[in-house]
Motif scaffolding. Structure first.
Motif, PDB file in Angstrom:
ATOM      1  N   HIS A 207       0.629  -1.367   0.071  1.00  0.00           N
ATOM      2  CA  HIS A 207       0.121   0.229  -0.393  1.00  0.00           C
ATOM      3  C   HIS A 207       0.886   1.498   0.065  1.00  0.00           C
ATOM      4  O   HIS A 207       0.708   1.806  -0.500  1.00  0.00           O
ATOM      5  N   LEU A 208       2.204   1.369   0.594  1.00  0.00           N
ATOM      6  CA  LEU A 208       2.903   2.615   1.266  1.00  0.00           C
ATOM      7  C   LEU A 208       3.176   2.489  -0.322  1.00  0.00           C
ATOM      8  O   LEU A 208       3.455   4.102  -0.876  1.00  0.00           O
ATOM      9  N   LEU A 209       4.267   1.452  -1.329  1.00  0.00           N
ATOM     10  CA  LEU A 209       4.469   1.988  -1.972  1.00  0.00           C
ATOM     11  C   LEU A 209       3.653   2.006  -3.361  1.00  0.00           C
ATOM     12  O   LEU A 209       3.904   3.688  -4.121  1.00  0.00           O
ATOM     13  N   LYS A 210       2.216   1.490  -3.183  1.00  0.00           N
ATOM     14  CA  LYS A 210       1.815   2.077  -4.349  1.00  0.00           C
ATOM     15  C   LYS A 210       0.917   3.034  -4.138  1.00  0.00           C
ATOM     16  O   LYS A 210       0.783   4.548  -5.592  1.00  0.00           O
TER      17      LYS A 210
ATOM     18  N   ALA B  90       2.413  -2.087 -12.062  1.00  0.00           N
ATOM     19  CA  ALA B  90       2.037  -2.989 -13.157  1.00  0.00           C
ATOM     20  C   ALA B  90       1.936  -4.481 -12.110  1.00  0.00           C
ATOM     21  O   ALA B  90       1.487  -5.718 -11.947  1.00  0.00           O
ATOM     22  N   VAL B  91       3.453  -4.466 -11.254  1.00  0.00           N
ATOM     23  CA  VAL B  91       3.875  -5.661 -10.741  1.00  0.00           C
ATOM     24  C   VAL B  91       3.666  -6.174  -9.617  1.00  0.00           C
ATOM     25  O   VAL B  91       4.330  -6.140  -9.010  1.00  0.00           O
ATOM     26  N   LEU B  92       2.556  -4.837  -9.541  1.00  0.00           N
ATOM     27  CA  LEU B  92       3.149  -4.570  -7.257  1.00  0.00           C
ATOM     28  C   LEU B  92       2.397  -5.854  -6.531  1.00  0.00           C
ATOM     29  O   LEU B  92       3.322  -5.694  -6.372  1.00  0.00           O
ATOM     30  N   ASP B  93       1.743  -6.982  -7.141  1.00  0.00           N
ATOM     31  CA  ASP B  93       1.383  -7.556  -5.997  1.00  0.00           C
ATOM     32  C   ASP B  93       2.333  -9.157  -7.193  1.00  0.00           C
ATOM     33  O   ASP B  93       2.088  -9.823  -6.243  1.00  0.00           O
ATOM     34  N   ASP B  94       3.551  -8.739  -7.468  1.00  0.00           N
ATOM     35  CA  ASP B  94       4.450  -9.717  -8.435  1.00  0.00           C
ATOM     36  C   ASP B  94       5.885  -9.283  -6.763  1.00  0.00           C
ATOM     37  O   ASP B  94       6.873 -10.708  -6.918  1.00  0.00           O
ATOM     38  N   LEU B  95       5.327  -8.440  -6.294  1.00  0.00           N
ATOM     39  CA  LEU B  95       6.457  -7.964  -5.738  1.00  0.00           C
ATOM     40  C   LEU B  95       7.560  -9.307  -4.905  1.00  0.00           C
ATOM     41  O   LEU B  95       6.603  -9.352  -3.896  1.00  0.00           O
ATOM     42  N   SER B  96       8.383  -9.680  -4.716  1.00  0.00           N
ATOM     43  CA  SER B  96       8.470 -10.516  -3.199  1.00  0.00           C
ATOM     44  C   SER B  96       9.000  -9.526  -1.475  1.00  0.00           C
ATOM     45  O   SER B  96       9.208  -8.076  -2.600  1.00  0.00           O
ATOM     46  N   GLY B  97       9.020  -9.771  -0.877  1.00  0.00           N
ATOM     47  CA  GLY B  97       9.308  -8.826   0.407  1.00  0.00           C
ATOM     48  C   GLY B  97      10.791  -7.820  -0.037  1.00  0.00           C
ATOM     49  O   GLY B  97      10.865  -7.242   0.508  1.00  0.00           O
ATOM     50  N   GLU B  98      11.519  -8.781  -0.119  1.00  0.00           N
ATOM     51  CA  GLU B  98      12.942  -8.234  -0.447  1.00  0.00           C
ATOM     52  C   GLU B  98      13.387  -6.816  -1.719  1.00  0.00           C
ATOM     53  O   GLU B  98      13.429  -5.451  -1.141  1.00  0.00           O
ATOM     54  N   GLN B  99      12.561  -7.474  -3.030  1.00  0.00           N
ATOM     55  CA  GLN B  99      12.051  -6.184  -3.868  1.00  0.00           C
ATOM     56  C   GLN B  99      11.189  -5.014  -3.228  1.00  0.00           C
ATOM     57  O   GLN B  99      11.603  -3.990  -3.993  1.00  0.00           O
ATOM     58  N   LEU B 100      10.579  -5.320  -2.823  1.00  0.00           N
ATOM     59  CA  LEU B 100       9.464  -4.301  -1.658  1.00  0.00           C
ATOM     60  C   LEU B 100      10.086  -3.477  -1.158  1.00  0.00           C
ATOM     61  O   LEU B 100       9.957  -2.386  -1.175  1.00  0.00           O
ATOM     62  N   GLY B 101      11.037  -4.112  -0.519  1.00  0.00           N
ATOM     63  CA  GLY B 101      11.808  -3.823   1.030  1.00  0.00           C
ATOM     64  C   GLY B 101      12.932  -2.668   0.135  1.00  0.00           C
ATOM     65  O   GLY B 101      13.204  -0.994   0.361  1.00  0.00           O
ATOM     66  N   ALA B 102      13.528  -3.144  -0.893  1.00  0.00           N
ATOM     67  CA  ALA B 102      13.962  -2.111  -1.566  1.00  0.00           C
ATOM     68  C   ALA B 102      13.603  -1.360  -2.706  1.00  0.00           C
ATOM     69  O   ALA B 102      14.163   0.021  -2.688  1.00  0.00           O
ATOM     70  N   LYS B 103      12.826  -1.007  -3.340  1.00  0.00           N
ATOM     71  CA  LYS B 103      11.878   0.087  -3.799  1.00  0.00           C
ATOM     72  C   LYS B 103      11.443   0.964  -2.575  1.00  0.00           C
ATOM     73  O   LYS B 103      12.048   2.390  -2.698  1.00  0.00           O
TER      74      LYS B 103
ATOM     75  N   PRO C 138      10.120  -5.181   5.197  1.00  0.00           N
ATOM     76  CA  PRO C 138       8.861  -5.800   5.003  1.00  0.00           C
ATOM     77  C   PRO C 138       9.032  -7.197   5.155  1.00  0.00           C
ATOM     78  O   PRO C 138       9.967  -7.947   5.235  1.00  0.00           O
ATOM     79  N   TYR C 139       7.966  -7.535   6.191  1.00  0.00           N
ATOM     80  CA  TYR C 139       8.053  -8.959   6.734  1.00  0.00           C
ATOM     81  C   TYR C 139       6.901  -9.532   6.851  1.00  0.00           C
ATOM     82  O   TYR C 139       5.712  -8.650   7.061  1.00  0.00           O
TER      83      TYR C 139
ATOM     84  N   GLU D  58      14.481   2.280  -1.618  1.00  0.00           N
ATOM     85  CA  GLU D  58      15.115   3.524  -3.348  1.00  0.00           C
ATOM     86  C   GLU D  58      14.235   4.391  -3.132  1.00  0.00           C
ATOM     87  O   GLU D  58      14.677   5.709  -3.511  1.00  0.00           O
ATOM     88  N   TYR D  59      13.255   4.692  -2.932  1.00  0.00           N
ATOM     89  CA  TYR D  59      12.208   5.947  -3.253  1.00  0.00           C
ATOM     90  C   TYR D  59      12.016   6.787  -1.650  1.00  0.00           C
ATOM     91  O   TYR D  59      11.764   8.136  -1.664  1.00  0.00           O
ATOM     92  N   ASP D  60      13.264   6.692  -0.623  1.00  0.00           N
ATOM     93  CA  ASP D  60      12.879   6.919   0.388  1.00  0.00           C
ATOM     94  C   ASP D  60      11.387   7.022   1.622  1.00  0.00           C
ATOM     95  O   ASP D  60      11.036   7.856   1.638  1.00  0.00           O
ATOM     96  N   ILE D  61      10.876   5.820   1.378  1.00  0.00           N
ATOM     97  CA  ILE D  61       9.341   5.784   1.691  1.00  0.00           C
ATOM     98  C   ILE D  61       9.580   6.096   3.691  1.00  0.00           C
ATOM     99  O   ILE D  61      10.050   5.044   3.816  1.00  0.00           O
ATOM    100  N   VAL D  62       9.142   6.672   3.836  1.00  0.00           N
ATOM    101  CA  VAL D  62       8.934   6.843   4.710  1.00  0.00           C
ATOM    102  C   VAL D  62       7.420   6.649   5.238  1.00  0.00           C
ATOM    103  O   VAL D  62       5.918   6.500   4.858  1.00  0.00           O
ATOM    104  N   ALA D  63       7.270   6.370   6.868  1.00  0.00           N
ATOM    105  CA  ALA D  63       5.839   6.048   7.729  1.00  0.00           C
ATOM    106  C   ALA D  63       5.568   7.494   7.540  1.00  0.00           C
ATOM    107  O   ALA D  63       5.275   8.431   8.225  1.00  0.00           O
TER     108      ALA D  63
END
Lengths: 677, 677
Positions: free
Chosen positions: B181-184, B210-223, B241-242, B226-231
């Protein structure tokens, strides 16, 4: 001082006497009515006589059912023991998938059951009828709230602190048992199987059984020690009893910081919505709200099959009423109905239940000078092979829940009565002194406070007078089921005058709560009978479900395997389905007798046999009567008779159009319709 | 490779073009039909033409609805933004108690809602219709299983290990968020509000969505890094992510040794009963079992109001079929219906949804040499102000669940096909080499194994040939939504001959799963419109519910406060109630206009105004048409028109008896009937 119809040694003989009396009254009234008719009496007179006769027949049916369920069971001529009867019912229910122990392939879980297809259909019919009978007929406001409930709600309602059973543990294996169940089993076993016990001892065991529900943890523990009761499975010693909370606990959300429970009743969801519902109802009292849904109780050791389970469907009604006016607009229509009643005082003193008019029970039960009720409760019980089973609990919860939620949430859960012009009112102010009450009554303080606050004006003023003259007074607290001594320093009672434009008050709540699974199980037992097959070489099982609740209304099958007949059978089935009448085709080549037996065992009231392409045979399950009906009329006839617009008698008298007033509207009428009484 | 109708940039213009085309086809067909009639064509020809025209009209209504819901919302002439539209719907729903945030007086709990009286009635109508449409019409076996489920069941089904969402925590406060949700939100916000981003970056954000649902925990964490997303609430840094398991956990029984969960779906209760249900059905395939009940998902951060909740009602069907024959007997009746379809491959490649016949979609979707399906899934979505919402998920669960429970419980969950005489059969034996697959696919091993085992004969033999020639083959695993490389050492495929008297196999399961709350919410949005009051000084809210689902079918009120009229109104209301037609009296002295407005806002289709003691006015909600009917006919007329036996047009044409074939029997017909399409 609850009044309840409950298990007791009502003798078979007295029931037989009552039945014979009732029958002769019915005969006499029947004769009188025939004379009325032939003498050309007015419609009103005849209607009155019919009504009276119907009431008598209902009473007779009720006595018959009691008699049937007492000690031995007479199923259509063959008398078998209660245990054998129950085994026959349960075998049939399980074999035909009325119910299935849940997760059976994994060995099951105690207290959890599935309804299979016919059970599911019975349940859905009972609930649909409940909605028609209560929600629609009585204009109730139905709500549907979540099962997951945050802790704060159940803290306010008292469930977190008090919704417990007393448990003992096997000191070696850790196995858990309900303390009262072990004591009950011990006493019953002694009374039934130990012929050597002396009269004094027997009286003691009987007394323990009578007061079992009132024993504290300490008292239960003392008895368990005194009788040397050990763990039934291992004979190991047992721990002292301690309370176990019966709610399933969980966590809401991912943080682990928000405790929740699966609701133990549906009522709280209604109470917290009181304000919105009161506005929805145009700010008028009385009104009723209702809810059908799952409730959860983590029983310590479930037993009695479908009767004590860990998850069940409740259908609950909360009548919100003015505490000064708890009259019911339709009460007069049921006040003459007679029931087997069993007041609590008489239960404790070892007396037996007796037949009373509802009106008599209610008026006897009115508060007098010495009786003060915080709450009142009537259990409506149905007799089963397990004894009398509470199926509907009707409780006066007074203002308890609304006050509790108002206190905890800060929301004003009150009703207003606007005066036409401002009135000078004398207000009764009852102020319980919580500190003193706490010292005197400890854990029971809350119940005593509520009972004091719930006194009506007369009761309060009487108490005030008594306290002033005598300094203390005996006070009955119904929720504690005992009398306590109130001293002068425990409560202040006064009257104050002021001018007010409206009266603001917390409504009282009267709650009838229906255990749908229990009603259905009792329905199964009451509907079950056995009769010999045509060849008289075996006993066949039949459920005599009224069409209203029967899982399937009609079976359709061709007399012989024949394409034309099969086509007709399929067409009839399609038409029935389109009309919303549940039906089952049987196109197997089995003999007609076997097909009837199969359908009788599912309690299907009507069977259509296609034995020509123009007309067919309809057979009624219990009488085995048959009539012929044209193919294009058959679906309409089945629909009418299964939805109660016509009875089988009407239909078999060549569809003479005789509208039946099928649906009643009191609680007891609901049960009666379900049970076909 | 799921095919789904889902959110995309289908342009308003193309919808308008499609609508205009459809309208001219309808006009042409309408003219043709009138000519047919006047030329005295046969009944069969005319029926055929009527059928075709009805189908066209349904298609037109569907396009209209899409258009209506796209970007801006046109409610009866006034165009407002989606957000304003949603706010108007939600305000009306909350004010009229269609729903209430649960435990509102305590501040509520995210993701838990109550249905108030009208919402409860809509739900009960939708469920009653669901039972009629599926259980009765399709002869399904309905069951009713507990919500409390022991761990072993959900361990076998994979929920204990895999029913998780990826969560991140605010590293300082511990607040939890769904990582996707945060990345979206971040990507959507950038695309919508940051006009300075360059084209490359915009394409990247679109790809992430488009590929959001297919991302692994590692991939989500990396994004997220990368985008400096905060709470979002505190701007604090976030954890990696866990996985968080979405099931509500509890303990069954008092010992603390028996973990249980609140079921996350109703399906498992059906699977564990497969054997009993198969016997109940006379050991015949195919058959369907169904269950309506509560399901529970402990969402990390519920949002979108009634659409993502923690407790909801599911209505699920499990079709048990022969894996070699998944044809549906009534498929031909729906194969020509046209839908907006959106295959997964086209979703990923950024293409848009397109209109396809069901038949075309199904045949295009048949397995070819290169495609291998362990499972397949179609989402049936309904457009709302939140975008396209999955309301019915239709999944081919293959033999997965029955095999899992058979393995874990030891029970044989299989079907038999008896041969007339013993057959020499060549049996295909697929043996996945779990060790090699485990090394190659780790956590995904199970899915790959199931996909391999689920291959049909042609697929398996093609794979065998490819492995023998090339040593490896690309293999699409639908449950993983990707293609994997299978090497020769990972699976052995062979054919063996033996004589057998029967074929024993694990049935495949096709599961349509209905989210009842979502369907109801979408129904609210699709039914809602606003129209000016008579004085044109304000906008009035109307729900255009079809009578089938309308919470109340009829309001009854006297034109003026007058005892005679009130008596007539009460009598009509009583008759309606006795006939099972929900109705509401309004005896307040408010103006007729206000009373109509009140009743329109609840979606009541018919209003009876008592303006004489012999006949009354019935007014239809949307057309505001009025007709006069005799007092003693009015209840029957309202019953007929609200139960769909006659339409308003029929009734207003002076009760010309024209039976409507109201009830369809496909999934889409169910939705259509609910939505009045």
């Amino acid at each position: 001082m609850a009044v309840t119809t409950t298990t007791t040694s009502t003798s078979e003989n007295s029931l037989r006497r009552a039945l014979a009396d009732k029958q002769s009254t019915i005969d006499a009234r029947g004769n009188a009515m025939r004379q009325l008719k032939s003498s050309g009496a007015s419609k009103a007179e005849i209607d009155e006589a019919v009504k009276a006769l119907t009431a008598l027949k209902l009473e007779k049916a009720s006595i018959e059912n009691e008699l049937k369920a007492s000690i031995s069971v007479d199923t259509n001529g063959s008398v078998i023991s209660r245990d054998a009867f129950r085994q026959a019912v349960v075998n049939t229910l399980e074999r035909r998938l009325f119910y299935i122990p849940a997760f059976k392939i994994y060995g099951g879980v105690a207290g959890l059951y599935d309804y299979g297809p016919p059970g599911c259909a019975v349940k859905s019919n009972v609930l649909a009828f409940w909605r028609q009978h209560f929600v629609l007929e009585e204009d109730m406001l139905e709500v549907d709230c979540p099962c997951v409930t945050p802790e704060v709600i159940l803290k306010a309602s008292g469930h977190v602190d008090k919704f417990t059973d007393l448990m003992v543990k096997d000191e070696k294996t850790g196995n858990c048992y309900r303390a009262d169940h072990l004591l009950k089993d011990y006493c019953k076993d002694k009374l039934e199987n130990d012929l050597a016990i002396i009269a004094d001892k027997a009286a003691e065991f009987k007394h323990v059984l009578a007061v079992l529900d009132d024993l504290s943890g300490e008292q239960l523990g003392a008895k368990i020690k005194e009788y040397d009761i050990v763990a039934p499975d291992t004979k190991n010693p047992l721990s002292d009893p301690y309370p176990f909370n019966l709610m399933f606990q969980t966590q809401i959300g991912p943080s682990g910081a928000s405790t929740g429970y699966m609701r133990p009743e549906t009522a709280q969801g209604i109470f917290v919505n009181f304000k919105d519902l009161y506005y929805y109802n145009g700010k008028k009292l009385p009104f009723a709200a209702s809810q059908i849904g799952q409730a959860f109780r983590n029983e310590i050791s479930p037993r009695q099959g479908l009767l004590r389970v860990r998850e069940f469907t409740l259908a609950e009604i909360e009548h919100f009423v003015d505490p000064d006016d708890k009259s019911h607009p339709k009460y007069s229509e049921v006040s003459n109905l007679e029931f087997l009643m069993f007041p609590r005082a008489e239960q404790l003193s070892g007396q037996s239940a007796k037949r009373l008019c509802l009106g008599e029970a209610v008026s006897k039960h009115l508060p007098n000078e010495m009786a003060h009720y915080a709450a009142d409760c009537w259990d409506a019980e149905i007799k089963s092979s397990y004894g009398w089973i509470e199926c509907v609990g009707i409780a006066d919860r007074s203002a308890y829940d609304l006050r509790a939620h108002a206190d905890k949430s800060g929301a004003a859960l009150v009703a207003q009565e606007k005066f036409a012009e401002p009135k000078e009112v004398e207000k009764l102010v009852i102020t319980p002194v919580k500190k003193e009450l706490g010292l005197a009554f400890k854990g029971n303080q809350k119940m005593v406070v509520e009972a004091l606050e719930a006194m009506n004006e007369k009761e309060a003023l009487d108490m005030k007078a008594a306290l002033e003259t005598k300094g203390e007074v005996e006070f009955e607290v119904c929720t504690l089921e005992k009398t306590v001594t109130i001293k002068k320093n425990m409560v202040s009672i006064s009257k104050e005058k002021k001018k007010e434009g409206q009266r603001v008050f917390t409504p009282s709540v009267i709650e009838p709560s229906f255990g749908i699974g229990r009603i259905i199980y009792c329905l199964y037992e009451h509907s079950f009978y056995m009769r010999p097959s045509k060849a008289e070489d075996e006993q066949l099982n039949v459920f005599r479900f009224p069409p209203l609740v029967a899982p399937i209304k009609c079976t359709v099958f061709p007399l012989v395997q024949n394409q034309q007949y099969e086509e007709v059978a399929k067409q009839i089935s399609r038409t029935l389905t389109a009309a919303g009448v549940s039906n089952k085709k049987d196109l197997t080549g089995t003999s007609i007798g076997k097909r009837y037996a199969r359908t009788d065992e599912l309690g299907v009231p009507f069977a259509v046999t296609v034995d020509s392409t123009s007309s067919v045979t309809i057979r009624e399950r219990d009488s085995k009567d048959q009539i012929r009906v044209n193919v294009d009329e058959v679906a309409a006839v089945i629909k009418d008779v299964s939805e109660g617009r016509y009875t089988w008698t009407d239909i078999s008298e060549k569809y003479r159009p005789k509208m039946k007033q099928y649906l009643g509207y009191t609680y007891i009428n609901f049960i009666r319709a379900c049970f076909g009484l």
